[in-house]
Enzyme design. Structure first.
Site, PDB file in Angstrom:
ATOM      1  N   ARG A   1       0.879  -1.179   0.000  1.00  0.00           N
ATOM      2  CA  ARG A   1       0.000   0.000   0.000  1.00  0.00           C
ATOM      3  C   ARG A   1       0.905   1.214   0.000  1.00  0.00           C
ATOM      4  NH1 ARG A   1      -5.348   1.405   3.507  1.00  0.00           N
ATOM      5  NH2 ARG A   1      -6.123  -0.058   1.934  1.00  0.00           N
TER       6      ARG A   1
ATOM      7  N   HIS B   1      -7.437   0.766  -6.368  1.00  0.00           N
ATOM      8  CA  HIS B   1      -7.641  -0.074  -5.184  1.00  0.00           C
ATOM      9  C   HIS B   1      -8.340  -1.379  -5.623  1.00  0.00           C
ATOM     10  CE1 HIS B   1      -7.902  -1.321  -1.148  1.00  0.00           C
ATOM     11  NE2 HIS B   1      -8.818  -0.508  -0.661  1.00  0.00           N
TER      12      HIS B   1
ATOM     13  N   GLN C   1     -10.222  -3.994  -3.194  1.00  0.00           N
ATOM     14  CA  GLN C   1     -11.553  -3.619  -2.707  1.00  0.00           C
ATOM     15  C   GLN C   1     -12.630  -4.038  -3.702  1.00  0.00           C
ATOM     16  OE1 GLN C   1     -12.333  -1.908   0.355  1.00  0.00           O
ATOM     17  NE2 GLN C   1     -14.367  -2.635  -0.236  1.00  0.00           N
TER      18      GLN C   1
ATOM     19  N   ASP D   1     -17.332   7.128  -1.599  1.00  0.00           N
ATOM     20  CA  ASP D   1     -16.080   7.025  -0.842  1.00  0.00           C
ATOM     21  C   ASP D   1     -15.839   8.399  -0.210  1.00  0.00           C
ATOM     22  OD1 ASP D   1     -13.599   6.195   0.109  1.00  0.00           O
ATOM     23  OD2 ASP D   1     -12.587   6.301  -1.831  1.00  0.00           O
TER      24      ASP D   1
ATOM     25  N   ARG E   1     -13.548  -8.640   2.205  1.00  0.00           N
ATOM     26  CA  ARG E   1     -12.134  -8.389   1.941  1.00  0.00           C
ATOM     27  C   ARG E   1     -11.330  -9.629   2.322  1.00  0.00           C
ATOM     28  NH1 ARG E   1     -10.170  -3.256   1.711  1.00  0.00           N
ATOM     29  NH2 ARG E   1      -8.340  -4.353   0.943  1.00  0.00           N
TER      30      ARG E   1
HETATM   31  N1  NVA Z   1     -10.032   6.700  -1.373  1.00  0.00           N
HETATM   32  C1  NVA Z   1      -9.682   6.257  -0.055  1.00  0.00           C
HETATM   33  C2  NVA Z   1      -9.890   4.784   0.092  1.00  0.00           C
HETATM   34  C3  NVA Z   1      -9.588   4.237   1.457  1.00  0.00           C
HETATM   35  C4  NVA Z   1      -9.731   2.754   1.549  1.00  0.00           C
HETATM   36  C5  NVA Z   1      -8.236   6.617   0.229  1.00  0.00           C
HETATM   37  O1  NVA Z   1      -7.394   6.447  -0.666  1.00  0.00           O
HETATM   38  O2  NVA Z   1      -7.945   7.101   1.310  1.00  0.00           O
HETATM   39  N1   CP Z   2     -11.300  -0.160   2.559  1.00  0.00           N
HETATM   40  C1   CP Z   2     -10.031  -0.211   2.984  1.00  0.00           C
HETATM   41  O1   CP Z   2      -9.118  -0.456   2.201  1.00  0.00           O
HETATM   42  O2   CP Z   2      -9.868  -0.027   4.323  1.00  0.00           O
HETATM   43  P1   CP Z   2      -8.491   0.171   5.116  1.00  0.00           P
HETATM   44  O3   CP Z   2      -7.928   1.492   4.703  1.00  0.00           O
HETATM   45  O4   CP Z   2      -8.889   0.124   6.548  1.00  0.00           O
HETATM   46  O5   CP Z   2      -7.561  -0.947   4.747  1.00  0.00           O
END
Ligand code: NVA
Ligand code: CP
Length: 301
Positions: free
Chosen positions: A103, A130, A133, A218, A286
């Protein structure tokens, strides 16, 4: 050639559908209490340059349930945070581990890592995409409503990493995607153009939501955009998923949010905490869908 999962476009539509089906099977097995440990002796490295609850816990618990082991690697405590080149880190880690998830911010960094890795690399979120997800989201839709092929999905809010993965999913799973985002917050033009037959921008959120089978949103400010919070609250004020918006959608429409959510901003309590919202299933999935992904990448099935 080592198979990576950096984007939904790295796998075929059949492979993705297979993973989603397998995820539901693995879920049943886990709920039954079956002992299923095909990844005994396998190690997953988890590199997190951003925070996480769901992704970290689902990968770690999933790996352990499959009989393997997961290592949490924070840049703070490894040489990654002290400037060791990403290519060197990939060469070294991939000689010790069987699979690696990352990540990070920059998709390019993830791709450079994968290019120098001997083992599969998984995108666990970048600023651009992502894909993990989406595996869980597709599993959740299939479990509640059956095949998503030909359905109408509406994205409300930022043209961000999640929106980009929805655009790719529209191509791979064959649904139509309306994207309602304020001007200045459009998704990446190249990603959108490649999906021209499946996805389009419809500025007005109520129009975009009309007749939809699924409404997805989101956060307005993603990780790394914390300083833009106030600015974004203004820009997105009309892009909240509330009762009025849900009333435009089909009577059977579901509501998805990858979480974490900000009640009173992108979604109201009256939507997220009611029946049409299946966000807790989405979060649970997930675990199951990533177990299916790990099996696929490590065992080829
Ligand atoms: N768009 C959000 C998704 C979090 C899972 C982010 O990148 O923070
Ligand atoms: N939805 C998601 O990826 O959550 P986290 O940021 O908690 O991993």
């Amino acid at each position: 050639m080592t198979k990576h999962f950096l984007s939904l476009l790295d796998l075929s539509s059949d492979e993705l559908n297979g993973i989603v089906r397998r995820a539901t099977e693995l879920k049943r097995m886990q709920h039954r209490g079956d002992n299923h440990t095909p990844l005994k002796g396998k190690n997953l490295g988890m590199i997190f340059e951003k925070s996480s609850t769901r992704t970290r816990v689902s990968f770690e618990a999933g790996m352990s349930q499959l009989g393997g082991h997961a290592l949490f690697l924070s840049p703070k405590d490894t040489q990654l945070g002290r400037g060791e080149p990403i290519e060197d880190s990939a060469r070294v880690l991939s000689r010790m581990l069987d699979i690696i998830m990352i990540r990070t911010f920059d998709q390019d960094l993830l791709e450079r890592f994968a290019a120098h890795s001997r083992v599969p690399v998984i995108n666990a979120l970048t600023d651009l995409l992502h894909p993990c997800q989406l595996l869980a989201d597709m599993q959740t839709y299939f479990e509640h409503r059956g095949d998503i092929h030909g359905k109408h999905v509406t994205w409300i809010g930022d043209g961000n990493n999640m929106c980009h993965s929805y655009i790719n999913a529209a191509r791979q799973f064959g649904f139509h995607l309306n994207i309602a985002c304020p001007e200045g917050y459009d998704p990446d033009q190249t990603i959108l153009t490649a999906a021209a037959e499946q996805a389009s921008i419809i500025r007005d959120p109520l129009t975009a939501a009309r007749g939809a089978d699924l409404i997805v949103t989101d956060v307005w400010a993603s990780m790394g955009q914390e300083e833009e919070q106030a600015l974004r609250e203004k820009a997105f004020a009309l892009y909240q998923v509330n009762d009025e918006l849900m009333a435009q959608a089909d009577n059977d429409a579901l509501f998805f949010h990858c979480l974490p959510a900000h009640r009173g901003e992108e979604v109201t309590t009256s939507v997220i905490d009611t029946e049409e919202s299946v966000v807790w299933d989405e979060a649970e999935n997930r675990l199951h869908s990533q177990k299916a992904l790990l099996e696929f990448l490590l065992l080829g099935r």
